[in-house]
Enzyme design. Sequence first.
Site, PDB file in Angstrom:
ATOM      1  CD  GLU A  48      -2.357  -0.897   3.413  1.00  0.00           C
ATOM      2  OE1 GLU A  48      -1.462   0.059   3.835  1.00  0.00           O
ATOM      3  OE2 GLU A  48      -3.359  -1.557   3.534  1.00  0.00           O
ATOM      4  N   PRO A  49       1.445   1.418  -1.115  1.00  0.00           N
ATOM      5  CG  PRO A  49       2.792   1.440  -3.151  1.00  0.00           C
ATOM      6  CD  PRO A  49       1.794   0.577  -2.717  1.00  0.00           C
ATOM      7  NE  ARG A  81       6.541   9.959   2.162  1.00  0.00           N
ATOM      8  CZ  ARG A  81       6.380  10.802   3.491  1.00  0.00           C
ATOM      9  NH1 ARG A  81       6.572  12.216   3.392  1.00  0.00           N
ATOM     10  NH2 ARG A  81       5.739  10.267   4.432  1.00  0.00           N
ATOM     11  CB  CYS A 100      -0.765  35.848  10.747  1.00  0.00           C
ATOM     12  SG  CYS A 100      -0.810  36.495   9.655  1.00  0.00           S
TER      13      CYS A 100
END
Length: 447
Positions: free
Chosen positions: A299-300, A302, A370
């Site tokens: 289940e890759p 990236r 900010c």
Amino acid sequence: MAAPAPLLHPDSDPSFAELLALRPQLRMDPLAGLMMEEVPLARIAAAVGTPTWVYSANTLRRRLATLQSALDDARLGAQVHFAVKANPNLAVLRTLGEAGAGADVVSEGELRAARAAGIPASHIVFSGVGKTLAEIRLALAEDIQQINAESAEEVEMISAVATAMGRTARVALRVNPDVDAKTHAKITTGKSENKFGIAIGDAPALYARMATLPGIQPIGVAVHIGSQITAGVSAYRTAYGHLADLVRALRAQGLPVERVDCGGGLGIPYRDEPAPHPAALAGAIQATLGNLGVELMVEPGRWIAGPAGVLLASVILQKQGAERRFVVLDAAMNDLVRPAMYEAWHGIVPVTPADFVAAVAPADVVGPICESGDTFARNRGLPPLEPGSLVAFLDAGAYGAAMSSTYNNRPLAAEVLVDGDRFAVVRERQTQDALLAGQRLPDWFAA
Ligand code: LLP
């Protein structure tokens, strides 16, 4: 007297040319500037504006094919399920689905996205530590391939829902092997202190219980030890070794084990860190689980999608602070949160040829939000950048747009898919109206 600490150390970072040399989907054209496949990124910025995520379809295909052939070369016959959390864009999912990938999903939204992109339910696995009753119901109504259960409590829930629906759920048990994947603390998942899976020692009893529960077909076991794993594959090997022992123990009890889900987590080089090749992962699987006669899956997320995407941003202005130069971009931590959240390093490369070759000096690269955490890079070597200059964040195809928010009421950025010499907007930039849509003032306010 001690020498003052050196403030500026940009030369320890790879140069722009070195970064591109390792990323064949990108190249610097002396006239058109930085190109993704055959499309100048400046043309996309002119047409769509910035900030914009840009994905390379051929990189998605190439990386999926590389991974699949590494698994095939090791004769594993393993199925690849893309982890949708890394990039749930429908065009990305469609590209990968057409190239043969299934999907690993963790929510109703991801399941619906995978189905909408045309990935068949029979190639979808549902993971996650807290699936709601509604999500379990949907998974069963869609008759997906497998649900990975993460606790005894969840197994009981699945049994109850399936029985009420007159269905049988194919359930794999996700175990926690108590292995340290040596990655960032926020993305390690296979240690006993983590919330994921059930302790491997408790697995045999729970698996046996699953076999007695109505509405449940125990189908196998699953593991996922963490993400951005770059320290070799020894942690994988250890975890898979424990899993193999578990499979043998379950079978010795007469319990059926058909499948092993080996999880994801293969890391990529963002800067210049060594990262294992899929062949090494395939070798670790082969050495431990290869001879058990189980169906295998990985289940890759990236590894497939990360290098396939960039975040294109414009310089709003460059300001000289009391101590440092700041390059202020129109992208911010609400777009790409990884540097703020995990101290992640992303390459930042100028898009125009002149900026690409100009002398660099250190700068902090920041967004307009900010808080000081809205910093993409410190002491990064960059040329002087005029307002309007374009830069590209590298390796932003995974956990980039997927993790965006609208903090500071900033609309979600557009997404574009490049395929050869074509490009198309695959997600419109969120409009200001859409940002306010769905909000209501209670009727006790005066009209
Ligand atoms: N399978 C399961 C059960 C997972 O939890 C994950 C990721 C994957 C597969 C895919 O892992 P990958 O191959 O992409 O490493 N937002 C973080 C990463 C979080 C990963 C969460 N789980 C980041 O930006 O680094």
